[in-house]
Design a protein around this motif. Structure first.
Motif, PDB file in Angstrom:
ATOM      1  N   GLY A 268     -12.642  70.147  32.885  1.00  0.00           N
ATOM      2  CA  GLY A 268     -11.905  71.141  33.655  1.00  0.00           C
ATOM      3  C   GLY A 268     -12.144  71.000  35.150  1.00  0.00           C
ATOM      4  O   GLY A 268     -11.201  71.033  35.946  1.00  0.00           O
ATOM      5  N   GLU A 269     -13.411  70.833  35.534  1.00  0.00           N
ATOM      6  CA  GLU A 269     -13.751  70.683  36.948  1.00  0.00           C
ATOM      7  C   GLU A 269     -13.171  69.388  37.519  1.00  0.00           C
ATOM      8  O   GLU A 269     -12.639  69.368  38.636  1.00  0.00           O
ATOM      9  CB  GLU A 269     -15.278  70.691  37.109  1.00  0.00           C
ATOM     10  CG  GLU A 269     -15.769  70.706  38.543  1.00  0.00           C
ATOM     11  CD  GLU A 269     -15.454  72.020  39.254  1.00  0.00           C
ATOM     12  OE1 GLU A 269     -15.383  71.991  40.494  1.00  0.00           O
ATOM     13  OE2 GLU A 269     -15.279  73.043  38.580  1.00  0.00           O
TER      14      GLU A 269
ATOM     15  N   LYS B  43      -9.441  69.717  38.080  1.00  0.00           N
ATOM     16  CA  LYS B  43      -9.141  70.517  39.267  1.00  0.00           C
ATOM     17  C   LYS B  43      -9.346  69.714  40.546  1.00  0.00           C
ATOM     18  O   LYS B  43      -8.583  69.852  41.509  1.00  0.00           O
ATOM     19  CB  LYS B  43     -10.033  71.769  39.263  1.00  0.00           C
ATOM     20  CG  LYS B  43      -9.736  72.747  40.392  1.00  0.00           C
ATOM     21  CD  LYS B  43     -10.488  74.052  40.212  1.00  0.00           C
ATOM     22  CE  LYS B  43     -11.989  73.845  40.320  1.00  0.00           C
ATOM     23  NZ  LYS B  43     -12.738  75.124  40.238  1.00  0.00           N
ATOM     24  N   ASN B  44     -10.355  68.843  40.535  1.00  0.00           N
ATOM     25  CA  ASN B  44     -10.679  68.050  41.728  1.00  0.00           C
ATOM     26  C   ASN B  44     -10.001  66.682  41.739  1.00  0.00           C
ATOM     27  O   ASN B  44     -10.253  65.871  42.640  1.00  0.00           O
ATOM     28  CB  ASN B  44     -12.202  67.858  41.824  1.00  0.00           C
ATOM     29  CG  ASN B  44     -12.940  69.174  42.000  1.00  0.00           C
ATOM     30  OD1 ASN B  44     -12.410  70.111  42.600  1.00  0.00           O
ATOM     31  ND2 ASN B  44     -14.160  69.261  41.477  1.00  0.00           N
ATOM     32  N   HIS B  45      -9.186  66.419  40.708  1.00  0.00           N
ATOM     33  CA  HIS B  45      -8.489  65.114  40.593  1.00  0.00           C
ATOM     34  C   HIS B  45      -9.471  63.950  40.609  1.00  0.00           C
ATOM     35  O   HIS B  45      -9.257  62.936  41.277  1.00  0.00           O
ATOM     36  CB  HIS B  45      -7.464  64.956  41.731  1.00  0.00           C
ATOM     37  CG  HIS B  45      -6.476  66.080  41.806  1.00  0.00           C
ATOM     38  ND1 HIS B  45      -5.451  66.230  40.899  1.00  0.00           N
ATOM     39  CD2 HIS B  45      -6.362  67.124  42.687  1.00  0.00           C
ATOM     40  CE1 HIS B  45      -4.743  67.302  41.217  1.00  0.00           C
ATOM     41  NE2 HIS B  45      -5.275  67.878  42.280  1.00  0.00           N
TER      42      HIS B  45
END
Length: 472
Positions: free
Chosen positions: A210-211, A214-216
């Motif tokens: 997930g992280e 979000k940060n690509h």
């Protein structure tokens, strides 16, 4: 202990339709298990009047006759001797019974065959995590502090217990891979390999997905211009189930078409290579998305309308046990634990089991028949420790109203737990010791629910039973 006479054993055989009606027979710790050609030929009333018999029921395509621990094996041996029926394993009886199942029942049976063998490891892990919770949970022994914060010399022991407890969940795909590939007819060692491949340390940990999204920063493989996400599937159930099926069937196909002389060199490498590519390119991403959708749906229900979720699951879980479909929810529990850190469903399961034990306890006081009284007493203990089938099928469903009282009690307890957002970080013993597998901060709510599951079904059954007796 009832005397095991030839006549009593013959009566059991005759009551299930005679030896010609028995396709296969085996036994477990307490019950004779029959795969019958025609369940309609069973004379249940006559069967349960036999001194040796403490109850009988049909479940998962098997007709099961409750005899009792320490005596059932002797009854089985005498039955084999008298009838000349060949001894059969549990798998033989299950496979024979499966022939009469519909597609949904066969699917649930498949899940049961996969998850039941790994349950001892999972339950043990849950109990050990409960022990770790006692040491690390704040407010259990000291106000606003954990035991290891006050007694720092215990911290190392707590950490070691945590490592031992978490191992089964950390390597859950390997356990599922072993059991699933074995169930599908392949080499279970290759199942371990496919499971551990999916949690290889060089892959992005699924818990960090997930992280990274979000940060690509999701790592990828470049396969001749086609980019494949380089992610692992820690704690996931669906990806390893589907990949194990592909691996097993591919292995079976290759063994049929590759000469014996080179099978050792070719079968496993080809099967693993193809399955690995298919897993990372298609199976993993698709099933990962499906698993997250299922998790999201359940979480949404328990977050937005928890009373409805608790009422439905608490009131219906025992009905799922009757059909055998409760086994399918093990996969859902594992998915919830891996995705959200805990499951809402398993604590409610505990309430259902306790409620079944409570109504059986009430029936022990109400029943006049000594066989029913004895079965109710022993099955109460089993239900309070998480094994409800003897209570449900041997006592509660026989008289119907106790079963309904148990559903009412477990539904109320389910509402209490769901509205209190009680979750379990692991699966443990599905009975009174189940509190050890609950997050310590939820113990208060869990114990309130447990009190309801203990008292309400007992009182309802006792009052209704007394009133019914007076009317009669």
């Amino acid at each position: 202990m009832a005397k095991i006479s030839n006549e009593s054993v013959k009566q059991i055989v005759e009551a299930v339709g005679g030896k010609e009606n028995i396709a296969a027979a085996t036994h477990c710790v307490t019950r004779l298990r029959f795969a019958l050609k025609d369940e309609g030929k069973v004379n249940k009333e006559r069967l349960e009047k036999i001194d040796l018999v403490k109850g009988s029921f049909l479940a998962n395509g098997q007709y099961q006759v409750v005899i009792g621990q320490g005596i059932v094996d002797k009854v089985y041996d005498k039955m084999i001797e008298i009838t000349g029926i060949g001894e059969a394993s549990k798998d033989d009886v299950k496979n024979e019974a499966a022939k009469k199942m519909n597609p949904l029942q066969r699917f649930v049976k498949m899940l049961s065959d996969i998850f039941i063998p790994i349950l001892p490891a999972i339950v043990t892990a849950g109990l050990l995590m409960g022990l770790n919770n006692l040491l690390t949970g704040q407010g259990i022994f000291y106000d606003q502090k954990s035991f290891i914060e006050v007694h720092k010399n215990w911290a190392g022991l707590a950490d070691m217990i945590n490592i031992i407890a978490n191992t089964a969940f950390t390597f859950l795909p390997a356990l599922i891979g072993w059991s699933a590939v074995k169930r599908f007819g392949g080499n279970p060692l290759l199942g371990i390999v496919i499971g551990t491949m999916m949690i290889h340390p060089n892959l992005l940990n699924a818990y960090s997905y997930g992280e990274a999204l979000k940060n690509h920063t999701i790592p990828t493989w470049d396969l001749f211009g086609y980019h494949v996400n380089k992610i692992g599937y820690q704690g996931q159930v669906l990806p390893v189930l589907v990949s194990s099926f592909i691996l097993a069937k591919l292995e079976i196909y290759l063994k049929k078409h590759i000469p014996d002389s080179v099978q050792l060199l070719l079968v496993a490498p080809i099967a693993l290579l193809i399955t690995g590519f298919v897993t990372f390119i298609a199976v993993g991403p698709i099933t990962f998305g499906i698993g997250n959708w299922i998790t999201g749906l359940i979480v949404a229900v328990f977050n937005n309308v928890p009373a409805i979720g608790g009422l439905i699951y608490g009131g219906c879980y025992a009905l799922l046990v009757i059909t055998g479909m409760h086994q399918a929810f093990l996969a859902v529990d594992f998915q919830l634990i891996s995705s959200t850190g805990g499951t809402y469903l398993w604590p409610i399961l505990v309430m259902s089991n306790i409620a079944q034990g409570s109504v059986a306890l009430a029936m022990m006081f109400l029943a006049k028949d000594k066989n029913v009284k004895g079965l109710a007493g022993t099955s109460t203990v089993s239900a309070y420790l998480g094994i409800t089938e003897p209570a449900m099928f041997g006592v509660n469903l026989r008289y119907k109203f106790p079963f309904v009282c148990a559903l009412i009690g477990s539904a109320i307890a389910g509402i209490i737990l769901a509205t209190g957002h009680v979750k379990a970080p692991a699966i443990g013993v599905g009975g009174i010791p189940g509190f050890l597998s609950i997050f310590p901060q939820s113990w208060g709510t869990f114990f309130i629910g447990m009190a309801v599951a203990l008292i309400v079904p007992f009182v309802l059954t006792f009052v209704f039973g007394k009133a019914k007796r007076q009317k009669a």
